[in-house]
Design an enzyme around this catalytic site. Structure first.
Site, PDB file in Angstrom:
ATOM      1  N   SER A   1       6.022   4.145   1.499  1.00 16.78           N
ATOM      2  CA  SER A   1       6.434   3.771   0.147  1.00 16.78           C
ATOM      3  C   SER A   1       5.579   4.448  -0.919  1.00 16.78           C
ATOM      4  O   SER A   1       5.793   4.211  -2.110  1.00 16.78           O
ATOM      5  CB  SER A   1       6.345   2.251  -0.034  1.00 16.78           C
ATOM      6  OG  SER A   1       7.391   1.602   0.645  1.00 16.78           O
TER       7      SER A   1
ATOM      8  N   VAL B   1      -5.300   4.393   5.042  1.00 10.22           N
ATOM      9  CA  VAL B   1      -5.475   4.226   6.490  1.00 10.22           C
ATOM     10  C   VAL B   1      -4.559   3.113   6.989  1.00 10.22           C
ATOM     11  O   VAL B   1      -4.674   2.662   8.113  1.00 10.22           O
ATOM     12  CB  VAL B   1      -6.945   3.912   6.866  1.00 10.22           C
ATOM     13  CG1 VAL B   1      -7.827   5.131   6.661  1.00 10.22           C
ATOM     14  CG2 VAL B   1      -7.482   2.703   6.111  1.00 10.22           C
TER      15      VAL B   1
ATOM     16  N   THR C   1      -4.208   0.683   0.280  1.00  5.41           N
ATOM     17  CA  THR C   1      -4.036   2.108   0.053  1.00  5.41           C
ATOM     18  C   THR C   1      -4.854   2.427  -1.185  1.00  5.41           C
ATOM     19  O   THR C   1      -5.388   1.526  -1.828  1.00  5.41           O
ATOM     20  CB  THR C   1      -2.530   2.417  -0.128  1.00  5.41           C
ATOM     21  OG1 THR C   1      -1.839   2.043   1.067  1.00  5.41           O
ATOM     22  CG2 THR C   1      -2.242   3.869  -0.407  1.00  5.41           C
TER      23      THR C   1
END
Length: 561
Positions: A441, A388, A369
């Site tokens: 998260s 992604v 990320t």
């Protein structure tokens, strides 16, 4: 001072700290920290054209979409936490991807009725409808000062003219070489005659430049309708996916009220569902707020933090999902009284075995990320996390587009109640439904005190929340962003019942003491990094600003100017 008056005083301090009412209340410089030097420079280019932090966010995010395909891109989505200085508005822009209308759980089962990890992680069935293009448009249109043609200009230029991918990207492509070879457009984009590229390779993305130009010219219609949308849907469906043009046309960014709470004398603003991060962060800090951590040795501080992590991650898996589809006890989970009950179950010198808590296990999440943090000269704040999902997402490229699609379908509990390849269970709250958004998260956050303001976030999958927790604890203790991003980190997520730690996170004596308390401590082998944190801060009292980019990355950049 009773609790009610304390809340009133804290609210007044927050208003004072964030006020942009006079020039004296504004920073003298801007600060940007991101995962790539070219993205940080693009953000300052937008500011120099007369833009604000929200225009800079468009420039940074879109440039990361070009130069960091292994971690983020316009084929993915993200969560963007904003604070507008002029009126104090705080909002999270939810640009998470959505499940296509024709989603079918049977697509993710093998012939024996077990989870099919290949379909969940690779190829068109793993791709949800992207949200990144829509959030770039919304940022520019509703919060920025520049037209998209200007804020997207750096990304378009870099995609068209080419750049040399950093070692992180080269390594990612090499690891995924066999998977990329499954789809001709993917292999043509990222491989050189079927082989992984070498350092010094120049990557040019003229198709991606044209897609970005269409977004700059036509806004949402440049991606979600018209030629680009038709090409995407045809490519996905021809390869076995379930997208429709209607799925793209109906996509929208959701504005959501952030999770806000107080930790000691600090006001925390963080991500609400479909992020699990803000609720878990509030639960952990509410638990830790009942201890005088400054009077404890480090081993006991870590012990209490791990016990807070253990309890928050159990609740994360049990209760959370897409707020548009699932009713969640958010007020209860973030209530200090609930945290007090959890705190009472923590032994000061002994670990609580996770199997003594009500059982549940969280689904796995990607480590791949990207996060950036921005403060501009007006005091506007942006904390943006985009992804992604796993490395290079689905690895699937639709010919003529120049970017990989995400594999966010794997962030859903695709087969409720059945273990996946990692032996972890899902939950119906996070099951895919037409148009629903998977649990995340990602934890973009602001830390606001009387004199100091911080903007923080990181990639790291299920580790994100604990890394942000540790960063906030260090910030309130007075550490600068440059030091915070370099701290060695540790993590516990309820199951497996293990404290994961970076090399150097604990001294041999601290590790032995934690193990004597009953903790199992696993120090990560080699130099495997925990996250890629990017933090900026502003000290209103001294005027000092800081920008720190994680040294774990090859090309991160934190700049104040």
């Amino acid at each position: 001072m009773n609790r009610r008056w304390k809340q009133v005083v804290l609210a007044a301090l927050v208003a004072l700290a964030c006020s942009g009412a006079s020039a004296a209340d504004k920073p003298s410089h801007a600060a940007i920290a991101s995962a790539h030097t070219l993205a940080t420079q693009a953000g300052f280019e937008a500011l120099e054209m007369g833009g604000n932090a929200f225009d800079a966010a468009v420039a940074v995010a879109s440039t990361l979409s070009v130069v960091e395909p292994q971690s983020s891109g316009i084929g993915g989505g993200g969560l963007f936490l904003l604070r507008r200085a002029s009126d104090g508005k705080e909002v999270m822009l939810d640009a998470r991807e959505t499940a296509p209308t024709a989603v079918d759980p049977k697509d993710y089962l093998d012939a024996k009725g077990q989870p099919d990890r290949d379909h969940a992680l690779n190829g068109p069935l793993s791709a949800a409808i992207p949200g990144e293009p829509a959030v770039l448009v919304k940022l520019a249109k509703e919060y920025g000062k520049l037209p998209l043609s200007k804020s997207l200009a750096p990304a378009i230029r870099i995609a068209r003219d080419g750049f040399q991918p950093d070692p992180r990207a080269i390594r990612a492509i090499a690891r995924q070489r066999d998977m990329l070879m499954r789809w001709p457009a993917s292999a043509a984009l990222y491989l050189v005659d079927g082989a992984p590229p070498k350092d010094g390779w120049t990557l040019r993305l003229p198709d991606l430049a044209r897609v970005l130009e269409a977004i700059a010219r036509d806004g949402d219609d440049g991606f979600y309708r018209g030629d680009v949308a038709r090409r995407l849907v045809a490519g996905v469906r021809d390869a076995g996916g379930r997208w429709s043009e209607d799925d793209l046309a109906k996509y929208e960014v959701k504005e959501r009220a952030p999770i806000t709470f107080e930790y000691r004398d600090w006001h925390i603003v963080t991500a609400p569902p479909p992020s699990s991060g803000g609720i878990a962060l509030a639960e952990m800090l509410n638990i830790l707020g009942g201890y005088d951590l400054g009077k404890l040795d480090r081993t006991h501080r870590v012990h209490l933090a791990v016990e807070a992590m253990r309890r928050a991650y159990r609740d994360r898996a049990e209760y959370l999902g897409d707020p548009d589809f699932v009713k969640m006890p958010v007020a209860e989970l973030t209530n200090p009284l609930y945290a007090a009950g959890l705190r009472a179950s923590i032994h000061p010198d002994k670990a609580t075995p996770s199997d003594m808590l009500p059982g549940y296990m969280a689904p796995p999440e990607s480590m791949h990320t990207s996060h950036f943090s921005i403060i501009d000269r007006d005091g506007n704040l942006v904390s943006g996390t985009q992804t992604v999902n796993t490395t290079l997402g689905s690895k699937f490229v639709v010919a003529g587009t120049g970017f990989v699609l995400n594999n966010e379908m794997d962030d859903f509990a695709l087969v409720a109640g059945k273990p996946n390849a990692y032996g972890l269970l899902g939950n119906d709250n996070n099951a895919p439904k037409p148009g629903s958004r998977p649990l995340s998260s990602m934890t973009p956050s602001f830390i606001v005190g009387k004199d100091r303001i911080g903007v923080i976030g990181t990639p790291g999958g299920s580790y994100i929340i604990t890394m942000v927790l540790e960063g906030i604890l260090a910030f309130v203790e007075g550490e600068t962003p440059e030091k915070i991003v370099a701290l060695r980190r540790y993590h516990h997520q309820y199951m497996p019942d293990v404290v994961e730690a970076e090399v150097g996170a604990f001294t041999p004596a601290e590790k032995a003491a934690l193990e004597a308390m009953g903790h199992t401590v696993n120090v990560a082998a080699g130099t495997w990094p925990f996250g890629f944190m990017n933090v900026v801060s502003w000290n209103r009292h001294t005027g000092e600003m800081h920008a720190g980019s994680d040294p774990r990355g090859d090309s991160g950049s934190g700049i104040v100017k």
